[in-house]
Design an enzyme around this catalytic site. Structure first.
Site, PDB file in Angstrom:
ATOM      1  N   LEU A   1      78.602 107.864   6.107  1.00  0.00           N
ATOM      2  CA  LEU A   1      78.565 106.783   5.122  1.00  0.00           C
ATOM      3  C   LEU A   1      77.940 105.572   5.785  1.00  0.00           C
ATOM      4  O   LEU A   1      78.490 105.019   6.739  1.00  0.00           O
ATOM      5  CB  LEU A   1      79.973 106.466   4.630  1.00  0.00           C
ATOM      6  CG  LEU A   1      80.739 107.642   4.010  1.00  0.00           C
ATOM      7  CD1 LEU A   1      82.078 107.165   3.460  1.00  0.00           C
ATOM      8  CD2 LEU A   1      79.921 108.315   2.917  1.00  0.00           C
TER       9      LEU A   1
ATOM     10  N   SER B   1      76.321 101.721   5.434  1.00  0.00           N
ATOM     11  CA  SER B   1      76.465 100.557   4.562  1.00  0.00           C
ATOM     12  C   SER B   1      75.251  99.633   4.568  1.00  0.00           C
ATOM     13  O   SER B   1      75.079  98.820   3.669  1.00  0.00           O
ATOM     14  CB  SER B   1      77.684  99.746   5.003  1.00  0.00           C
ATOM     15  OG  SER B   1      77.469  99.226   6.308  1.00  0.00           O
ATOM     16  N   GLY B   2      74.429  99.732   5.613  1.00  0.00           N
ATOM     17  CA  GLY B   2      73.369  98.748   5.819  1.00  0.00           C
ATOM     18  C   GLY B   2      73.737  97.759   6.903  1.00  0.00           C
ATOM     19  O   GLY B   2      72.925  96.924   7.299  1.00  0.00           O
ATOM     20  N   GLY B   3      74.947  97.846   7.412  1.00  0.00           N
ATOM     21  CA  GLY B   3      75.405  96.972   8.487  1.00  0.00           C
ATOM     22  C   GLY B   3      75.201  97.593   9.858  1.00  0.00           C
ATOM     23  O   GLY B   3      74.808  98.758   9.991  1.00  0.00           O
ATOM     24  N   VAL B   4      75.503  96.827  10.887  1.00  0.00           N
ATOM     25  CA  VAL B   4      75.246  97.269  12.254  1.00  0.00           C
ATOM     26  C   VAL B   4      76.189  98.385  12.682  1.00  0.00           C
ATOM     27  O   VAL B   4      75.795  99.288  13.446  1.00  0.00           O
ATOM     28  CB  VAL B   4      75.324  96.075  13.232  1.00  0.00           C
ATOM     29  CG1 VAL B   4      76.729  95.503  13.290  1.00  0.00           C
ATOM     30  CG2 VAL B   4      74.840  96.462  14.621  1.00  0.00           C
TER      31      VAL B   4
ATOM     32  N   SER C   1      77.678 100.983  11.022  1.00  0.00           N
ATOM     33  CA  SER C   1      77.316 102.326  10.588  1.00  0.00           C
ATOM     34  C   SER C   1      75.955 102.744  11.139  1.00  0.00           C
ATOM     35  O   SER C   1      75.701 103.934  11.349  1.00  0.00           O
ATOM     36  CB  SER C   1      77.339 102.430   9.063  1.00  0.00           C
ATOM     37  OG  SER C   1      76.507 101.463   8.458  1.00  0.00           O
TER      38      SER C   1
ATOM     39  N   CYS D   1      90.349 101.268  -0.896  1.00  0.00           N
ATOM     40  CA  CYS D   1      88.997 101.803  -1.035  1.00  0.00           C
ATOM     41  C   CYS D   1      88.784 103.047  -0.182  1.00  0.00           C
ATOM     42  O   CYS D   1      88.094 103.977  -0.588  1.00  0.00           O
ATOM     43  CB  CYS D   1      87.979 100.719  -0.667  1.00  0.00           C
ATOM     44  SG  CYS D   1      86.256 101.201  -0.923  1.00  0.00           S
TER      45      CYS D   1
ATOM     46  N   GLY E   1      81.577 103.954  10.028  1.00  0.00           N
ATOM     47  CA  GLY E   1      81.457 102.968  11.091  1.00  0.00           C
ATOM     48  C   GLY E   1      82.725 102.180  11.320  1.00  0.00           C
ATOM     49  O   GLY E   1      82.660 101.026  11.747  1.00  0.00           O
TER      50      GLY E   1
ATOM     51  N   CYS F   1      84.654  94.661  -0.351  1.00  0.00           N
ATOM     52  CA  CYS F   1      83.526  95.580  -0.279  1.00  0.00           C
ATOM     53  C   CYS F   1      82.753  95.710  -1.587  1.00  0.00           C
ATOM     54  O   CYS F   1      81.656  96.237  -1.589  1.00  0.00           O
ATOM     55  CB  CYS F   1      84.010  96.957   0.161  1.00  0.00           C
ATOM     56  SG  CYS F   1      85.132  97.747  -1.023  1.00  0.00           S
TER      57      CYS F   1
END
Length: 357
Positions: A6, A8-11, A13, A96, A119, A192
């Site tokens: 999964l 997320s677009g973050g550092v 993950s 979540c 992540g 989120c």
């Protein structure tokens, strides 16, 4: 072993992706899209997807976008709104994970994979007896086991946390060294699913506004008005709009739509409360003992505190903390840890013992 990651677009993950690939695992990347009605148009959702795509291209991995907006509304949002109506303080981010990331996602796409990686700053371990444990991260500030404490044993058995053995500085360093697209992206600070929409605006869409009285706890005198008890939580200090502060929310009367407040912060201190609907994501580090020592935390940003527990039933625990806690609100999750803080045992919903107005 087939693995879904999964992303997320973050550092976090993105580094999780790098570490999996460096171990010879080529995961299928999945970006979960959750859009709520009326979400702010400047939400970062499209940026999240683009950064996820850049990471997928970097490692030549497949990426799928899975829209779980309806599942989120049905399973999380409805629960949150029902809880707020009852005067409780729910935590959507804790819900979540079991209901969406390891729940609805498992039912739609995750079921086709042997493992689901994320992540999260957490670890897991299967011991020689085949028991699965949820273990804390070495980074006590970033540790996210509290957000994973409601996982089911089946969900934890399938979960993989590639960055769980690292601290945040190490994760950032890897992202810099590998020139990952999200290396310098700031961590998300909000819930989120909200994007840049405020929590108050989100709640207002579902529950509206209803004026009610603000009553001083000790005197019974009205000291102001509010626009709905669902906007406020026990222990709240800011956002009350009252003069002569500081004021603290001590309790709520949901039937009469009344908020009770006090100047005396000590009124909000308690060292005894119950946890209901307690759940173990893995093994029981207390081996079924009726009483014992533990650590507990009631907010993600606070450190766990020493405590003792007594099991009244398998799902109802009496907790006594060594020092008083401030603002224990019904509906929050109390997360229990082993005495060495290595194992996250699980969590239950808080039910404080509080003086009635």
């Amino acid at each position: 072993m087939t693995t879904a990651l999964l992303i997320s677009g973050g550092v976090d993950s993105a580094v999780a992706c790098h570490l999996l690939v460096s171990r010879g695992i080529r995961p299928h990347l999945f970006h979960i899209r959750i859009v709520q009605p009326g979400e702010s148009p400047d939400c970062t959702a499209e940026e999240d997807i683009e950064l996820s795509r850049l990471t997928a291209r970097r490692y030549d991995l497949p990426l799928s976008v899975v829209d779980l907006s309806q599942a989120y509304r049905d399973r999380v949002t409805d629960y949150v709104i029902r809880s707020l109506r009852l005067g409780l303080t729910p935590n959507p981010d804790t819900l979540c994970n079991p209901l969406i990331k390891f729940g609805a996602f498992e039912e739609t796409a995750g079921k086709d994979f042997d493992a689901i990686a994320t992540g999260h700053y957490a670890q897991s371990l299967t011991d020689e007896q085949g028991r699965r444990w949820l273990l804390t991260s070495p980074d006590p500030v970033k540790d996210q086991t509290d957000f994973l404490s409601r996982l089911t044993p089946a969900q934890l058995r399938k979960a993989v946390f590639p960055i769980g053995h690292l601290n945040k500085a190490q994760v950032r360093a890897i992202a810099d060294e590998q020139h990952l697209p999200s290396a310098h992206r700031r961590d998300s600070q909000g819930l989120c699913f909200l994007g840049r929409t405020g929590w108050r605006d989100h709640v207002r869409r579902y529950l509206g506004e209803k004026q009610g009285a603000v009553i001083e706890q000790e005197t019974g005198k009205q000291v102001g008005t509010h626009r709905g008890h669902w906007f406020h939580t026990v222990g709240q200090r800011k956002g009350l709009g009252l003069g002569g502060g500081p004021w603290f929310v001590t309790d709520k009367d949901t039937e009469r739509n009344i908020i009770f407040v006090t100047h005396a912060e000590n009124y909000l201190l308690t060292d005894s409360f119950r946890l209901i609907d307690f759940r173990f994501p893995g093994g029981d580090p207390f081996e079924g003992a009726a009483r014992g020592e533990c650590f507990i935390k009631i907010r993600h940003t606070e450190a766990p505190v020493p405590a003792t527990f007594q099991r009244l039933t398998p799902e109802t625990w009496e907790i006594h903390t060594q020092r008083s806690l401030l603002g224990v609100a019904p509906g929050q999750f109390g997360v229990i840890y082993s005495p060495d803080l290595r194992i996250c045992a699980g969590s239950g919903e808080l039910r404080p013992k509080r003086q009635q107005p």
